[in-house]
Scaffold this motif. Structure first.
Motif, PDB file in Angstrom:
ATOM      1  N   LEU A 131       0.882  -1.173   0.000  1.00  0.00           N
ATOM      2  CA  LEU A 131       0.000   0.000   0.000  1.00  0.00           C
ATOM      3  C   LEU A 131       0.917   1.219   0.000  1.00  0.00           C
ATOM      4  N   ALA A 132       0.688   2.171  -0.898  1.00  0.00           N
ATOM      5  CA  ALA A 132       1.630   3.294  -1.010  1.00  0.00           C
ATOM      6  C   ALA A 132       0.902   4.613  -1.230  1.00  0.00           C
ATOM      7  N   ALA A 133       1.525   5.682  -0.743  1.00  0.00           N
ATOM      8  CA  ALA A 133       1.045   7.047  -0.980  1.00  0.00           C
ATOM      9  C   ALA A 133       2.227   7.885  -1.430  1.00  0.00           C
ATOM     10  N   LEU A 134       2.019   8.681  -2.460  1.00  0.00           N
ATOM     11  CA  LEU A 134       3.076   9.536  -2.991  1.00  0.00           C
ATOM     12  C   LEU A 134       2.595  10.978  -2.977  1.00  0.00           C
ATOM     13  N   ALA A 161      -2.142   6.537   5.573  1.00  0.00           N
ATOM     14  CA  ALA A 161      -1.961   5.155   6.028  1.00  0.00           C
ATOM     15  C   ALA A 161      -3.275   4.515   6.440  1.00  0.00           C
ATOM     16  N   VAL A 162      -4.166   5.301   7.030  1.00  0.00           N
ATOM     17  CA  VAL A 162      -5.402   4.754   7.577  1.00  0.00           C
ATOM     18  C   VAL A 162      -6.516   4.633   6.544  1.00  0.00           C
ATOM     19  N   ALA A 163      -6.669   5.658   5.696  1.00  0.00           N
ATOM     20  CA  ALA A 163      -7.840   5.720   4.815  1.00  0.00           C
ATOM     21  C   ALA A 163      -7.952   4.514   3.889  1.00  0.00           C
ATOM     22  N   LEU A 164      -6.873   4.192   3.191  1.00  0.00           N
ATOM     23  CA  LEU A 164      -6.957   3.113   2.217  1.00  0.00           C
ATOM     24  C   LEU A 164      -7.024   1.743   2.881  1.00  0.00           C
ATOM     25  N   SER A 165      -6.252   1.537   3.945  1.00  0.00           N
ATOM     26  CA  SER A 165      -6.272   0.219   4.593  1.00  0.00           C
ATOM     27  C   SER A 165      -7.653  -0.084   5.166  1.00  0.00           C
ATOM     28  N   ASP A 166      -8.324   0.916   5.748  1.00  0.00           N
ATOM     29  CA  ASP A 166      -9.662   0.708   6.312  1.00  0.00           C
ATOM     30  C   ASP A 166     -10.674   0.326   5.236  1.00  0.00           C
ATOM     31  N   LYS A 323       7.464   9.238  -0.642  1.00  0.00           N
ATOM     32  CA  LYS A 323       6.639   8.039  -0.814  1.00  0.00           C
ATOM     33  C   LYS A 323       6.580   7.267   0.498  1.00  0.00           C
ATOM     34  N   LEU A 324       5.373   6.996   0.932  1.00  0.00           N
ATOM     35  CA  LEU A 324       5.144   6.184   2.128  1.00  0.00           C
ATOM     36  C   LEU A 324       4.583   4.842   1.681  1.00  0.00           C
ATOM     37  N   THR A 325       5.169   3.755   2.124  1.00  0.00           N
ATOM     38  CA  THR A 325       4.650   2.427   1.787  1.00  0.00           C
ATOM     39  C   THR A 325       4.380   1.635   3.059  1.00  0.00           C
ATOM     40  N   ARG A 326       3.367   0.805   3.000  1.00  0.00           N
ATOM     41  CA  ARG A 326       3.053  -0.113   4.094  1.00  0.00           C
ATOM     42  C   ARG A 326       2.892  -1.511   3.506  1.00  0.00           C
ATOM     43  N   SER A 327       3.629  -2.462   4.033  1.00  0.00           N
ATOM     44  CA  SER A 327       3.558  -3.838   3.560  1.00  0.00           C
ATOM     45  C   SER A 327       2.586  -4.607   4.449  1.00  0.00           C
ATOM     46  N   ILE A 328       1.457  -5.032   3.860  1.00  0.00           N
ATOM     47  CA  ILE A 328       0.387  -5.590   4.683  1.00  0.00           C
ATOM     48  C   ILE A 328      -0.475  -6.539   3.858  1.00  0.00           C
ATOM     49  N   ASN A 329      -1.110  -7.480   4.509  1.00  0.00           N
ATOM     50  CA  ASN A 329      -2.048  -8.386   3.854  1.00  0.00           C
ATOM     51  C   ASN A 329      -2.924  -9.022   4.929  1.00  0.00           C
ATOM     52  N   TRP A 330      -4.078  -9.532   4.532  1.00  0.00           N
ATOM     53  CA  TRP A 330      -4.987 -10.182   5.481  1.00  0.00           C
ATOM     54  C   TRP A 330      -5.837 -11.213   4.750  1.00  0.00           C
ATOM     55  N   THR A 331      -6.386 -12.125   5.487  1.00  0.00           N
ATOM     56  CA  THR A 331      -7.330 -13.090   4.934  1.00  0.00           C
ATOM     57  C   THR A 331      -8.221 -13.612   6.049  1.00  0.00           C
ATOM     58  N   ALA A 332      -9.469 -13.873   5.714  1.00  0.00           N
ATOM     59  CA  ALA A 332     -10.420 -14.395   6.696  1.00  0.00           C
ATOM     60  C   ALA A 332     -10.451 -15.913   6.597  1.00  0.00           C
ATOM     61  N   ALA A 333     -10.156 -16.600   7.708  1.00  0.00           N
ATOM     62  CA  ALA A 333     -10.244 -18.059   7.766  1.00  0.00           C
ATOM     63  C   ALA A 333     -11.717 -18.465   7.765  1.00  0.00           C
ATOM     64  N   PRO A 334     -12.013 -19.733   7.474  1.00  0.00           N
ATOM     65  CA  PRO A 334     -13.416 -20.170   7.414  1.00  0.00           C
ATOM     66  C   PRO A 334     -14.221 -19.860   8.671  1.00  0.00           C
ATOM     67  N   GLY A 335     -13.568 -19.831   9.842  1.00  0.00           N
ATOM     68  CA  GLY A 335     -14.299 -19.608  11.078  1.00  0.00           C
ATOM     69  C   GLY A 335     -14.623 -18.159  11.383  1.00  0.00           C
ATOM     70  N   ALA A 336     -14.263 -17.249  10.476  1.00  0.00           N
ATOM     71  CA  ALA A 336     -14.502 -15.829  10.743  1.00  0.00           C
ATOM     72  C   ALA A 336     -15.991 -15.497  10.729  1.00  0.00           C
ATOM     73  N   GLY A 337     -16.765 -16.265   9.983  1.00  0.00           N
ATOM     74  CA  GLY A 337     -18.225 -16.124   9.999  1.00  0.00           C
ATOM     75  C   GLY A 337     -18.721 -14.731   9.732  1.00  0.00           C
ATOM     76  N   VAL A 338     -18.185 -14.040   8.718  1.00  0.00           N
ATOM     77  CA  VAL A 338     -18.518 -12.634   8.476  1.00  0.00           C
ATOM     78  C   VAL A 338     -19.968 -12.491   8.005  1.00  0.00           C
ATOM     79  N   VAL A 339     -20.699 -11.579   8.648  1.00  0.00           N
ATOM     80  CA  VAL A 339     -22.087 -11.274   8.285  1.00  0.00           C
ATOM     81  C   VAL A 339     -22.184  -9.779   7.975  1.00  0.00           C
ATOM     82  N   VAL A 340     -22.876  -9.434   6.898  1.00  0.00           N
ATOM     83  CA  VAL A 340     -23.044  -8.040   6.493  1.00  0.00           C
ATOM     84  C   VAL A 340     -24.526  -7.698   6.418  1.00  0.00           C
ATOM     85  N   VAL A 341     -24.929  -6.676   7.148  1.00  0.00           N
ATOM     86  CA  VAL A 341     -26.282  -6.115   7.017  1.00  0.00           C
ATOM     87  C   VAL A 341     -26.128  -4.808   6.259  1.00  0.00           C
TER      88      VAL A 341
END
Length: 350
Positions: A131-134, A161-166, A323-341
């Motif tokens: 993730l980068a900002a210039l 740093a916060v806006a795009l990651s969120d 240039k500011l860069t942040r090295s980051i990644n995420w993934t939801a495992a099967p047990g995360a049980g994400v629900v969206v209303v």
């Protein structure tokens, strides 16, 4: 040593690097402006000792990693969703085992055989994505001794740093690509809001397949404020406001990165303990002599060269690119049980 606001050492170190041509000049700049024993000067002294501040061999030599960057990461983590949710942190590239279905226990009678249950596991390996900002700023701003210039610089770094990651983490429109991780809500079939908070909460909990003991809600500050106001002194959202609170006994984290429009916002229920996170922190680089394609839709690339427009010389305009860069990644495992209303709008009285 002068006491500084958290994150200010990182901002000052970045300013010193951006305002000068090399590490020694940056050290002299920092020592002159903030003192030879200031945080930025000590950080830059350590960098001159050899290697990058995140090299394993170099860390062993000085006994610490880049404290300013770590402090900045910690500061951002208190503002972004990823830091406040308390996700499961894992090392980059290291296989992590996640259970998609667990063992089952049984009551067993005397002299009776114990039933056998089958477990299912999934191996997850993640590598960071960038993730980068210039930004391009005038050299006068970098050289300014006015503390307000530092505050502006720090605030803009944090905002970037916060806006795009969120938004990338929570927006259902965020699908995976070679450069972008999928949001944890991508592909989740949403539940349509009824307009009644209690009904929506009940429906979300009913659909949730994760562990409620480690679950939490995520929503836009406006959604949380509306729910809290309408709940009054009782109801599911009585302890809820724009900065969060609790909803049905579960903690609520709010963020401007959650989609919200005239039709309302999202109310997301997730199990943070089953969302894996790789976060290798921040890095900053600068240039004063390059040519920048000053566009928010740049076409420049080394693997697929193409003609570029809106080219601006940093040298001729007396400017610096940071240039500011942040090295980051995420993934939801099967047990995360994400629900969206979706379509949650509690602003109007029922």
């Amino acid at each position: 040593m002068q006491y500084l606001q958290r994150g200010q050492t990182f901002a000052r170190t970045t300013i010193a690097k951006a305002a000068t041509s090399d590490a020694r000049a940056a050290l002299a700049f920092a020592a002159t402006r903030w003192g030879s024993q200031s945080g930025p000067a000590l950080e830059l002294k350590a960098a001159i000792a050899g290697g990058a501040t995140d090299d394993a061999d170099y860390v062993g030599l000085v006994g610490t990693a880049n404290e300013a960057a770590s402090e900045f990461l910690d500061m951002v983590s208190q503002l972004d969703l990823i830091g406040r949710l308390g996700l499961r942190r894992v090392p980059p590239g290291v296989p992590v085992v996640a259970g998609s279905s667990g063992a089952t226990a049984y009551w067993v009678g005397q002299s009776k055989a114990v039933p056998v249950s089958r477990q299912a596991f999934e191996r997850i390996s993640m590598y960071s994505k960038r993730l980068a900002a210039l930004v391009v700023v005038s050299n006068e701003l970098l050289q300014s001794a006015d503390p307000r210039a530092e505050a502006l610089f720090l605030r803009d770094l944090i905002r970037a740093a916060v806006a795009l990651s969120d938004s990338s983490f929570i927006d259902p429109a965020g699908t995976a690509s070679a450069t972008t991780p999928a949001s944890i809500t991508a592909g989740v079939t949403p539940i349509s809001s009824t307009g009644d908070l209690a009904d929506d909460v009940e429906a979300a909990i009913e659909a949730f397949t994760g562990n409620l003991l480690t679950a939490s809600w995520v929503c836009h500050p406006r959604t949380a404020a509306q729910a809290g106001i309408r709940a009054g002194t009782g109801g599911a959202g009585a302890d809820l406001g724009a900065k969060g609170g609790t909803l049905a006994g579960l903690s609520v984290t709010t963020s401007e990165g959650v989609p919200y429009d005239s039709s309302g916002g999202l109310l997301v229920l997730l199990d943070a303990a089953n969302i894996a996170l790789v976060d290798e922190g921040f890095d900053t680089q600068r240039s004063t002599v390059g040519t920048i394609e000053q566009s928010d839709t740049p076409t420049g690339a080394t693997d697929t060269p193409a003609s570029m427009t809106t080219l601006v010389s940093l040298f001729s305009t007396d400017s610096t690119a940071i240039k500011l860069t942040r090295s980051i990644n995420w993934t939801a495992a099967p047990g995360a049980g994400v629900v969206v209303v979706e379509g949650c709008n509690y602003g109007a009285a029922p």
